[in-house]
Design an enzyme around this catalytic site. Structure first.
Site, PDB file in Angstrom:
ATOM      1  N   ASP A  16     -16.769  -2.871  32.956  1.00 30.82           N
ATOM      2  CA  ASP A  16     -16.559  -2.949  31.110  1.00 30.82           C
ATOM      3  C   ASP A  16     -15.454  -2.743  30.473  1.00 30.82           C
ATOM      4  O   ASP A  16     -14.810  -2.375  30.043  1.00 30.82           O
ATOM      5  CB  ASP A  16     -18.032  -1.703  30.919  1.00 30.82           C
ATOM      6  CG  ASP A  16     -19.026  -2.490  31.482  1.00 30.82           C
ATOM      7  OD1 ASP A  16     -19.477  -3.358  31.867  1.00 30.82           O
ATOM      8  OD2 ASP A  16     -20.029  -1.396  31.543  1.00 30.82           O
ATOM      9  N   ARG A  96     -16.585  15.327  31.145  1.00 28.91           N
ATOM     10  CA  ARG A  96     -16.161  14.600  30.196  1.00 28.91           C
ATOM     11  C   ARG A  96     -15.019  15.729  29.554  1.00 28.91           C
ATOM     12  O   ARG A  96     -14.073  15.160  28.858  1.00 28.91           O
ATOM     13  CB  ARG A  96     -17.376  14.244  29.180  1.00 28.91           C
ATOM     14  CG  ARG A  96     -18.587  13.086  30.259  1.00 28.91           C
ATOM     15  CD  ARG A  96     -17.949  12.330  30.633  1.00 28.91           C
ATOM     16  NE  ARG A  96     -19.193  11.749  31.131  1.00 28.91           N
ATOM     17  CZ  ARG A  96     -18.595  10.574  32.278  1.00 28.91           C
ATOM     18  NH1 ARG A  96     -17.620  10.904  33.570  1.00 28.91           N
ATOM     19  NH2 ARG A  96     -18.981   9.898  32.412  1.00 28.91           N
ATOM     20  N   ASP A 125     -22.235  10.526  26.268  1.00 24.95           N
ATOM     21  CA  ASP A 125     -21.099  10.772  26.966  1.00 24.95           C
ATOM     22  C   ASP A 125     -20.479   9.826  25.314  1.00 24.95           C
ATOM     23  O   ASP A 125     -19.072  11.090  25.404  1.00 24.95           O
ATOM     24  CB  ASP A 125     -21.183   9.848  28.290  1.00 24.95           C
ATOM     25  CG  ASP A 125     -21.486  10.457  29.454  1.00 24.95           C
ATOM     26  OD1 ASP A 125     -21.539  11.783  29.859  1.00 24.95           O
ATOM     27  OD2 ASP A 125     -21.383   9.602  30.193  1.00 24.95           O
ATOM     28  N   SER A 179     -27.145   1.914  37.049  1.00 23.52           N
ATOM     29  CA  SER A 179     -25.682   2.173  36.840  1.00 23.52           C
ATOM     30  C   SER A 179     -25.745   3.372  36.964  1.00 23.52           C
ATOM     31  O   SER A 179     -26.758   4.160  37.223  1.00 23.52           O
ATOM     32  CB  SER A 179     -25.407   2.555  34.937  1.00 23.52           C
ATOM     33  OG  SER A 179     -24.521   3.229  34.403  1.00 23.52           O
TER      34      SER A 179
END
Length: 406
Positions: A16, A96, A125, A179
């Site tokens: 990705d 993050r 996110d 995922s």
């Protein structure tokens, strides 16, 4: 937004973000700088470097941030005993802000005018990355390709990859079963085979913990030492923050500790089912609460517990760099001044349980609490007046109610 000239991309080396890298170049005609962070996800990062080099990237940043991640982000959060919606230990959320911080810093150092991430338009996110980036640099441009491009299916992504000579691993030719996000604190698995919350997660989803049912048949005991709310040693041996979490992860893996099947409320409005594994963090939380039990004053502890859900929600929603999170952190850190000592934890078949704790800062007084002769440490007659004063308003309420009924 005017087209960026140079973009720093949060780059994993996976399909990705490799597609995003090429898409940024073709869509905007810009130069792309890659940034890959080692947060303890357990993968070799050199393949990411080689992939970026193969794709013609001139500036490649790969950094080991494990110690900073644990000392400056995980440990402050654990001082608060932060748990989102009663269960989730915020493993993805807390990573993050650090990634965003380095994106902004690298952008400044390399003269880039934008940063980019690979978060989708459905998840949390995207919010976390962008709020953190804007808090650190209000003028930064943030590009979120998943909200812009028309590559809306796996087939179209693969077609784009092949058209631009981006290598596609064979297992990526089909639909991935789920995922995964991982760092030193946890793994998170979502999507595909996990989307029906009525169906039990397959065993192969679990990657960081062994099945607790088949775990050791005898409990294991470890001792964790704290200083001012942070773990500093295991079994009497001082270790760095990242080393402590790594070692606790191994204890947790062996005993199947820290598994969570959770349907949470995303900040963007939908519910999401995820499988989380936080082996070391689960042990750490239990031990930290154990040492607080004897070192933290009741008023301070109850106040701290009352603000914890708000603090956890701020982290989950992406407000790590907000003034309100920093204000709460100052309060939490003040509470930890005497949270020092050692906790003995029993590990057994998916469970971590405090079984002993001691500290030079302890508020526990055996003289006061003993069922034996307390040698005058506590006068039990004092309790009568205490009860009468606390009962006064209840007695007045009851008297009024009886009078009105009569």
């Amino acid at each position: 937004m005017s087209a960026p000239k140079k973009v720093v991309l949060a780059y994993s080396g996976g399909l990705d973000t490799s597609i995003i890298l090429k898409w940024l170049e073709t869509e905007y005609g810009c130069e792309v700088v890659t940034f890959t962070a080692d947060l303890g996800q357990g993968e070799e990062l050199e393949p990411a470097r080689k992939k970026a080099e193969m794709m013609g990237v001139k500036e490649i940043h790969i950094e080991d941030l494990r110690e900073e991640f644990v000392s400056d982000f995980v440990f402050p959060m654990f001082r608060a005993n932060a748990v989102y919606e009663g269960l989730y230990l915020l493993g993805t959320s807390i990573a993050r802000p650090l990634i965003s911080k380095r994106l902004v810093e690298i952008a400044e150092a390399t003269g880039a005018d934008a940063v980019a991430h690979g978060a989708t338009g459905k998840g949390n996110d995207q919010v976390r990355f962008e709020l953190a980036c804007y808090a650190l640099n209000p003028d930064i441009k943030v590009i979120a390709p998943w909200r812009e491009w028309d590559l809306t299916s796996r087939t179209r992504l693969l077609e784009f990859a092949e058209a631009h000579q981006i290598p596609v691993a064979k297992d990526k030719r089909g639909e991935a079963p789920f995922s995964v996000d991982a760092n030193l604190l946890h793994t998170s698995s979502e999507g595909k085979v996990l989307e029906d919350p009525a169906e039990m997660a397959p065993d192969y989803v679990y990657q960081r913990t062994d099945d607790p049912v088949g775990g050791p048949d005898q409990p294991e005991y470890i001792e964790i030492t704290f200083e001012k709310g942070d773990a500093v040693a295991i079994n009497g041996t001082a270790k760095s923050p990242a080393t402590i979490l790594t070692e606790l992860n191994e204890y947790g893996r062996k005993h199947g500790i820290g598994r969570l099947d959770f349907v949470e409320n995303r900040f963007v409005g939908m519910k999401s089912r995820g499988i989380y594994e936080t082996p070391g963090g689960t042990i750490l939380l239990e031990a930290h609460r154990g040492i607080e039990q004897i070192t933290l004053d009741s008023g301070a502890g109850h106040l701290k517990d009352s603000i914890m859900p708000r603090y956890a929600e701020l982290i989950y929603n992406g407000f790590w760099f907000s003034p309100e999170r920093e204000m709460l952190q100052a309060l939490i850190d003040k509470s930890q001044e005497h949270v020092s000592g050692t906790v003995r934890v029993m590990l057994f078949k998916g469970m971590a349980r405090t079984v002993g704790r001691w500290s030079d800062h302890s508020l526990y007084s055996e003289a006061h609490v003993t069922f034996e002769d307390d040698a005058g440490a506590y006068d039990q007659k004092d309790a009568a007046g205490f009860i009468q004063l606390n009962a006064l308003r209840l007695k007045l309420l009851a008297a009024r109610d009886r009078r009105l009924k009569g």
